[in-house]
Design a protein around this motif. Structure first.
Motif, PDB file in Angstrom:
ATOM      1  N   GLY A 103      63.346 -14.241 -42.869  1.00 19.41           N
ATOM      2  CA  GLY A 103      62.791 -14.142 -41.527  1.00 19.41           C
ATOM      3  C   GLY A 103      61.306 -13.890 -41.450  1.00 19.41           C
ATOM      4  O   GLY A 103      60.745 -13.824 -40.359  1.00 19.41           O
ATOM      5  N   ARG A 104      60.641 -13.742 -42.590  1.00 20.05           N
ATOM      6  CA  ARG A 104      59.215 -13.426 -42.614  1.00 20.05           C
ATOM      7  C   ARG A 104      58.604 -14.030 -43.874  1.00 20.05           C
ATOM      8  O   ARG A 104      59.308 -14.291 -44.855  1.00 20.05           O
ATOM      9  CB  ARG A 104      59.020 -11.906 -42.595  1.00 20.05           C
ATOM     10  CG  ARG A 104      59.864 -11.184 -43.648  1.00 20.05           C
ATOM     11  CD  ARG A 104      59.920  -9.683 -43.441  1.00 20.05           C
ATOM     12  NE  ARG A 104      60.980  -9.081 -44.253  1.00 20.05           N
ATOM     13  CZ  ARG A 104      61.255  -7.789 -44.261  1.00 20.05           C
ATOM     14  NH1 ARG A 104      60.555  -6.955 -43.520  1.00 20.05           N
ATOM     15  NH2 ARG A 104      62.227  -7.301 -45.015  1.00 20.05           N
ATOM     16  N   VAL A 147      56.084 -20.594 -39.340  1.00 18.54           N
ATOM     17  CA  VAL A 147      57.276 -20.214 -38.575  1.00 18.54           C
ATOM     18  C   VAL A 147      58.313 -21.331 -38.594  1.00 18.54           C
ATOM     19  O   VAL A 147      59.502 -21.096 -38.855  1.00 18.54           O
ATOM     20  CB  VAL A 147      56.890 -19.843 -37.133  1.00 18.54           C
ATOM     21  CG1 VAL A 147      58.146 -19.617 -36.290  1.00 18.54           C
ATOM     22  CG2 VAL A 147      56.007 -18.606 -37.110  1.00 18.54           C
ATOM     23  N   ARG A 202      62.011 -21.201 -40.227  1.00 17.06           N
ATOM     24  CA  ARG A 202      63.153 -21.433 -39.339  1.00 17.06           C
ATOM     25  C   ARG A 202      64.067 -22.513 -39.933  1.00 17.06           C
ATOM     26  O   ARG A 202      65.298 -22.340 -39.989  1.00 17.06           O
ATOM     27  CB  ARG A 202      62.685 -21.860 -37.955  1.00 17.06           C
ATOM     28  CG  ARG A 202      63.865 -22.159 -36.995  1.00 17.06           C
ATOM     29  CD  ARG A 202      63.411 -22.678 -35.659  1.00 17.06           C
ATOM     30  NE  ARG A 202      62.801 -21.644 -34.837  1.00 17.06           N
ATOM     31  CZ  ARG A 202      61.510 -21.539 -34.578  1.00 17.06           C
ATOM     32  NH1 ARG A 202      60.656 -22.438 -35.077  1.00 17.06           N
ATOM     33  NH2 ARG A 202      61.048 -20.572 -33.816  1.00 17.06           N
ATOM     34  N   ARG A 233      60.985 -12.869 -37.804  1.00 15.50           N
ATOM     35  CA  ARG A 233      61.633 -13.602 -36.711  1.00 15.50           C
ATOM     36  C   ARG A 233      63.108 -13.864 -36.991  1.00 15.50           C
ATOM     37  O   ARG A 233      63.688 -14.816 -36.475  1.00 15.50           O
ATOM     38  CB  ARG A 233      60.903 -14.918 -36.464  1.00 15.50           C
ATOM     39  CG  ARG A 233      59.453 -14.733 -36.042  1.00 15.50           C
ATOM     40  CD  ARG A 233      58.926 -15.974 -35.367  1.00 15.50           C
ATOM     41  NE  ARG A 233      57.552 -15.809 -34.917  1.00 15.50           N
ATOM     42  CZ  ARG A 233      56.970 -16.552 -33.978  1.00 15.50           C
ATOM     43  NH1 ARG A 233      57.659 -17.510 -33.379  1.00 15.50           N
ATOM     44  NH2 ARG A 233      55.720 -16.360 -33.643  1.00 15.50           N
ATOM     45  N   SER A 234      63.723 -13.003 -37.789  1.00 17.21           N
ATOM     46  CA  SER A 234      65.116 -13.239 -38.184  1.00 17.21           C
ATOM     47  C   SER A 234      66.055 -13.307 -36.991  1.00 17.21           C
ATOM     48  O   SER A 234      66.941 -14.166 -36.930  1.00 17.21           O
ATOM     49  CB  SER A 234      65.585 -12.153 -39.158  1.00 17.21           C
ATOM     50  OG  SER A 234      65.586 -10.870 -38.539  1.00 17.21           O
ATOM     51  N   GLU A 267      65.286 -14.092 -33.893  1.00 14.25           N
ATOM     52  CA  GLU A 267      64.970 -15.323 -33.166  1.00 14.25           C
ATOM     53  C   GLU A 267      65.602 -16.526 -33.864  1.00 14.25           C
ATOM     54  O   GLU A 267      66.223 -17.383 -33.213  1.00 14.25           O
ATOM     55  CB  GLU A 267      63.462 -15.492 -33.097  1.00 14.25           C
ATOM     56  CG  GLU A 267      63.011 -16.804 -32.458  1.00 14.25           C
ATOM     57  CD  GLU A 267      61.513 -17.017 -32.581  1.00 14.25           C
ATOM     58  OE1 GLU A 267      61.084 -18.196 -32.566  1.00 14.25           O
ATOM     59  OE2 GLU A 267      60.771 -16.030 -32.699  1.00 14.25           O
ATOM     60  N   TRP A 291      52.578 -12.261 -39.696  1.00 19.03           N
ATOM     61  CA  TRP A 291      52.951 -13.517 -40.381  1.00 19.03           C
ATOM     62  C   TRP A 291      51.962 -13.849 -41.509  1.00 19.03           C
ATOM     63  O   TRP A 291      51.593 -14.987 -41.742  1.00 19.03           O
ATOM     64  CB  TRP A 291      53.054 -14.681 -39.400  1.00 19.03           C
ATOM     65  CG  TRP A 291      54.074 -15.701 -39.849  1.00 19.03           C
ATOM     66  CD1 TRP A 291      53.832 -16.894 -40.459  1.00 19.03           C
ATOM     67  CD2 TRP A 291      55.500 -15.576 -39.759  1.00 19.03           C
ATOM     68  NE1 TRP A 291      55.008 -17.522 -40.759  1.00 19.03           N
ATOM     69  CE2 TRP A 291      56.056 -16.749 -40.333  1.00 19.03           C
ATOM     70  CE3 TRP A 291      56.369 -14.611 -39.255  1.00 19.03           C
ATOM     71  CZ2 TRP A 291      57.435 -16.975 -40.426  1.00 19.03           C
ATOM     72  CZ3 TRP A 291      57.739 -14.825 -39.342  1.00 19.03           C
ATOM     73  CH2 TRP A 291      58.253 -15.994 -39.910  1.00 19.03           C
ATOM     74  N   PHE A 302      67.041 -11.731 -28.024  1.00 22.81           N
ATOM     75  CA  PHE A 302      67.221 -12.802 -28.999  1.00 22.81           C
ATOM     76  C   PHE A 302      68.687 -13.095 -29.321  1.00 22.81           C
ATOM     77  O   PHE A 302      69.054 -14.250 -29.562  1.00 22.81           O
ATOM     78  CB  PHE A 302      66.492 -12.457 -30.303  1.00 22.81           C
ATOM     79  CG  PHE A 302      64.997 -12.516 -30.204  1.00 22.81           C
ATOM     80  CD1 PHE A 302      64.355 -13.706 -29.899  1.00 22.81           C
ATOM     81  CD2 PHE A 302      64.234 -11.376 -30.391  1.00 22.81           C
ATOM     82  CE1 PHE A 302      62.972 -13.763 -29.804  1.00 22.81           C
ATOM     83  CE2 PHE A 302      62.847 -11.431 -30.297  1.00 22.81           C
ATOM     84  CZ  PHE A 302      62.212 -12.620 -29.998  1.00 22.81           C
TER      85      PHE A 302
END
Length: 309
Positions: A15-16, A34, A38, A64-65, A67, A95, A122
């Motif tokens: 996630g990062r 990102v 993803r 952003r895990s 998300e 990020w 989310f």
């Protein structure tokens, strides 16, 4: 429950752009934007789901895990996945792989309310379990009755409440946390702790937790990748005899613990996932490993020294 039903996918390393897992950098896409991560996350989620994995674990601090996971669930329409996440650490890495600080911990009522709202944004109603991230004996949560009451409200709304642990005193933390009650009801009904062949010290406490009705999740089964890339000679020998990777041997030992309800794997590619899943076909060779454990203090000192890459 079959062993595949006892596996979950953790998103800490997906996630990062930066994390401490050994062997991660080589398995990720060349670019870590990102959209790149993803896509990588969705690919591993798709492969895990196809294999039968039905538990996914995220956290507010995993970039952003949430998300990525929420988007994947919405796009695929899966409604049979158990979703857990965590609050307490905030992601502050911007990020960047070379950030000076990647996450900041705070166990406060303010942080909980803020992050629970973000998690719900989310993950929505897909959230099944919400955990305090990295609870330790010195956490202010133990004396914060208002925070405990707020957590109990979440449990009253149908979301199971749990905690994860870290550090050399995990066992004591597990026992103390599971004693907490709000209005006569046990506050926590799930615990996620580090347990692996190098650091098995929490095993007795986790067995007690399981016997008492708590759902036990094991994290860091591969010691942040060290047991996949830098395994002790005894683990390498068993892996060679079985014709699998050392990651499968280490994960297989976790799956042989009767108190381990869910074992989380942190694969960042479909190849890593495939290698991990070989643990499901192994016989019992735990005795052949002998004792490769180190002291909890040494384990956590070595973990703290792992670089973010």
């Amino acid at each position: 429950m079959s062993d595949i039903g006892r596996l979950g996918l953790g998103l800490a390393a997906l996630g990062r752009p930066a994390y401490i897992n050994v062997g991660r950098a080589e398995a990720l896409p060349p670019q870590r934007g990102v959209d790149d991560l993803r896509k990588a996350t969705w690919a591993v989620l798709d492969a895990a789901y196809a294999a039968g994995v039905r538990w996914v674990d995220a956290a507010r601090s995993y970039g952003r895990s949430e998300e990525f996971l929420g988007g994947w669930l919405a796009e695929r329409g899966h409604r049979d996945v158990t979703v857990s996440s965590k609050w307490g650490y905030a992601y502050v890495g911007g990020w960047r792989v070379d950030a000076d600080v990647h996450e900041v911990k705070e166990h406060s009522l303010r942080r909980f309310r803020e992050q629970y709202a973000e998690t719900r944004r989310f993950l929505g109603d897909a959230l099944d379990l919400y955990q305090v991230h990295s609870l330790t004996l010195d956490s202010p949560l133990f004396g914060d009755r208002a925070l405990q009451a707020a957590l109990a409200e979440v449990a009253g709304d149908g979301v199971r409440v749990g905690f994860s642990t870290s550090g050399p005193l995990q066992g004591e933390t597990v026992r103390r946390a599971l004693e907490l009650e709000v209005e006569g009801q046990r506050l926590f009904t799930a615990v996620q702790s580090t347990w692996n062949v190098l650091e098995p010290s929490a095993g007795t406490a986790l067995g007690e937790a399981h016997a008492g009705g708590a759902h036990v999740l094991v994290k860091e089964a591969l010691a942040n990748g060290r047991l996949a890339v830098q395994a002790p000679e005894a683990v390498r020998r068993v892996a060679d005899e079985q014709g699998v990777g050392t990651d499968a041997v280490a994960l297989g030992v976790v799956l042989r613990q009767p108190w381990a309800d869910t074992a989380l794997i942190g694969a960042v590619s479909t190849d890593q996932l495939r290698s991990n899943l070989a643990a499901l076909d192994l016989g019992s060779d735990e005795d052949a490993l002998g004792s490769v454990a180190v002291t909890p203090e040494r384990y956590w000192e070595e973990r703290a020294a792992l670089p973010w890459t």
